[in-house]
Design a protein around this motif. Structure first.
Motif, mmCIF file in Angstrom:
data_model
loop_
_atom_site.group_PDB
_atom_site.id
_atom_site.type_symbol
_atom_site.label_atom_id
_atom_site.label_comp_id
_atom_site.label_asym_id
_atom_site.label_seq_id
_atom_site.Cartn_x
_atom_site.Cartn_y
_atom_site.Cartn_z
ATOM 1 N N THR A 1 0.850 -1.187 0.000
ATOM 2 C CA THR A 1 0.000 0.000 0.000
ATOM 3 C C THR A 1 0.883 1.233 0.000
ATOM 4 O O THR A 1 1.805 1.345 0.810
ATOM 5 N N VAL A 2 0.614 2.149 -0.933
ATOM 6 C CA VAL A 2 1.367 3.395 -1.023
ATOM 7 C C VAL A 2 0.419 4.576 -0.872
ATOM 8 O O VAL A 2 -0.760 4.495 -1.244
ATOM 9 N N GLU A 3 0.950 5.656 -0.323
ATOM 10 C CA GLU A 3 0.173 6.884 -0.201
ATOM 11 C C GLU A 3 0.256 7.661 -1.506
ATOM 12 O O GLU A 3 1.333 7.788 -2.088
ATOM 13 N N THR A 4 -0.872 8.160 -1.968
ATOM 14 C CA THR A 4 -0.923 8.986 -3.165
ATOM 15 C C THR A 4 -1.691 10.258 -2.819
ATOM 16 O O THR A 4 -2.268 10.360 -1.737
ATOM 17 N N GLU A 5 -1.709 11.195 -3.728
ATOM 18 C CA GLU A 5 -2.470 12.429 -3.506
ATOM 19 C C GLU A 5 -3.944 12.134 -3.269
ATOM 20 O O GLU A 5 -4.620 12.841 -2.546
ATOM 21 N N GLY A 6 -4.449 11.069 -3.876
ATOM 22 C CA GLY A 6 -5.851 10.693 -3.739
ATOM 23 C C GLY A 6 -6.130 9.737 -2.593
ATOM 24 O O GLY A 6 -7.230 9.221 -2.470
ATOM 25 N N LEU B 1 8.548 3.698 -3.281
ATOM 26 C CA LEU B 1 7.170 4.202 -3.183
ATOM 27 C C LEU B 1 6.689 4.245 -1.734
ATOM 28 O O LEU B 1 5.839 5.060 -1.381
ATOM 29 N N GLN B 2 7.237 3.376 -0.895
ATOM 30 C CA GLN B 2 6.849 3.342 0.516
ATOM 31 C C GLN B 2 7.720 4.238 1.391
ATOM 32 O O GLN B 2 7.397 4.460 2.550
ATOM 33 N N ASP B 3 8.819 4.726 0.849
ATOM 34 C CA ASP B 3 9.743 5.584 1.587
ATOM 35 C C ASP B 3 9.200 7.013 1.574
ATOM 36 O O ASP B 3 9.063 7.614 0.505
ATOM 37 N N PRO C 1 1.003 3.883 -9.149
ATOM 38 C CA PRO C 1 0.442 4.585 -7.990
ATOM 39 C C PRO C 1 1.533 5.211 -7.126
ATOM 40 O O PRO C 1 2.546 4.578 -6.829
ATOM 41 N N GLY C 2 1.340 6.466 -6.759
ATOM 42 C CA GLY C 2 2.299 7.182 -5.922
ATOM 43 C C GLY C 2 3.305 7.994 -6.702
ATOM 44 O O GLY C 2 4.028 8.809 -6.130
ATOM 45 N N ALA C 3 3.376 7.811 -8.021
ATOM 46 C CA ALA C 3 4.311 8.581 -8.848
ATOM 47 C C ALA C 3 3.751 9.975 -9.107
ATOM 48 O O ALA C 3 2.534 10.149 -9.227
ATOM 49 N N ILE C 4 4.654 10.943 -9.192
ATOM 50 C CA ILE C 4 4.246 12.286 -9.593
ATOM 51 C C ILE C 4 4.668 12.506 -11.033
ATOM 52 O O ILE C 4 5.608 11.881 -11.518
ATOM 53 N N SER C 5 3.981 13.384 -11.723
ATOM 54 C CA SER C 5 4.289 13.664 -13.123
ATOM 55 C C SER C 5 5.219 14.868 -13.229
ATOM 56 O O SER C 5 4.854 15.975 -12.836
ATOM 57 N N ILE C 6 6.418 14.612 -13.736
ATOM 58 C CA ILE C 6 7.338 15.682 -14.127
ATOM 59 C C ILE C 6 7.885 15.263 -15.489
ATOM 60 O O ILE C 6 8.816 14.459 -15.566
#
Length: 195
Positions: free
Chosen positions: A32-37, A89-91, A111-116
């Motif tokens: 389980t990873v934290e995301t903006e959503g 992703l969990q760090d 999941p958890g990736a940001i777009s740059i």
């Protein structure tokens, strides 16, 4: 022949038939990873008959532009696989960056990736722990970053890595997930934002 059949039946009856499911590792079924959503559970598709289709099933793209990329896109960059990416992703300190152009990112991402996007990376180092200064960026406090794009034949994240280093980001803080979305999808891993 009956003896062999009876022995085979006994063997099959006492051998588990992978009742645990399609795991990430023998001891890990999901992460389980934290995301903006909010939190997202990453796991592999449990359908053992699942196959890639559409764009992700294509194996041959013309080179150039779609040439096989090196494992290390620039000196000092660390190549990683899926298990290391899941750890990042969990760090809470590490940042996983989808360096594909926005239109690719919108088709689904890890999941958890940001777009740059790769062409914006050297101008957005402040989002990766660097501080804006008079000459560009001071990256003394740069955070660990993992970059990925579409796959082994995609040059977007290697280009982002090289441009980030040229802009002052330390190469030893960059990790490169060369398999990208192609390998991630090939393993049946969870994708968010799919259209």
């Amino acid at each position: 022949m009956k003896t062999f059949t009876a022995a085979a039946s006994l063997f099959l009856a006492t051998t588990p038939l992978f009742a645990e499911g399609v795991n990430i590792r023998p001891d890990v079924s999901s992460v389980t990873v934290e995301t903006e959503g909010g939190p997202v559970e990453i796991m592999r598709n449990q359908d053992t008959a699942n196959e890639l289709s559409g764009e992700w099933a294509r194996t041959s793209r013309p080179c150039p532009n779609f040439c096989v990329q090196p494992m290390v896109p620039a000196p000092g960059v660390t190549p990683i696989g899926e298990l290391e990416l899941l750890e990042m992703l969990q760090d809470p300190v590490a940042i996983v960056v989808d360096s594909r152009v926005s239109s690719d990112h919108e088709t689904g991402t890890i999941p958890g990736a940001i777009s740059i996007p790769y062409n914006e990376a050297p101008d957005r180092l402040d989002e990766l722990g660097c501080e804006v200064d008079f000459d560009g960026f001071d990256c003394e406090a740069a955070l660990p970053v993992a970059l990925f794009c579409n796959g082994n034949w995609c040059g977007q994240s290697p280009t982002a890595a090289r441009r980030m280093i040229e802009a002052g980001f330390p190469a030893d803080k960059i990790h490169y997930y060369r398999g990208g979305m192609h390998a991630w999808r090939m393993l049946g891993m969870t994708v968010t934002g799919e259209n």
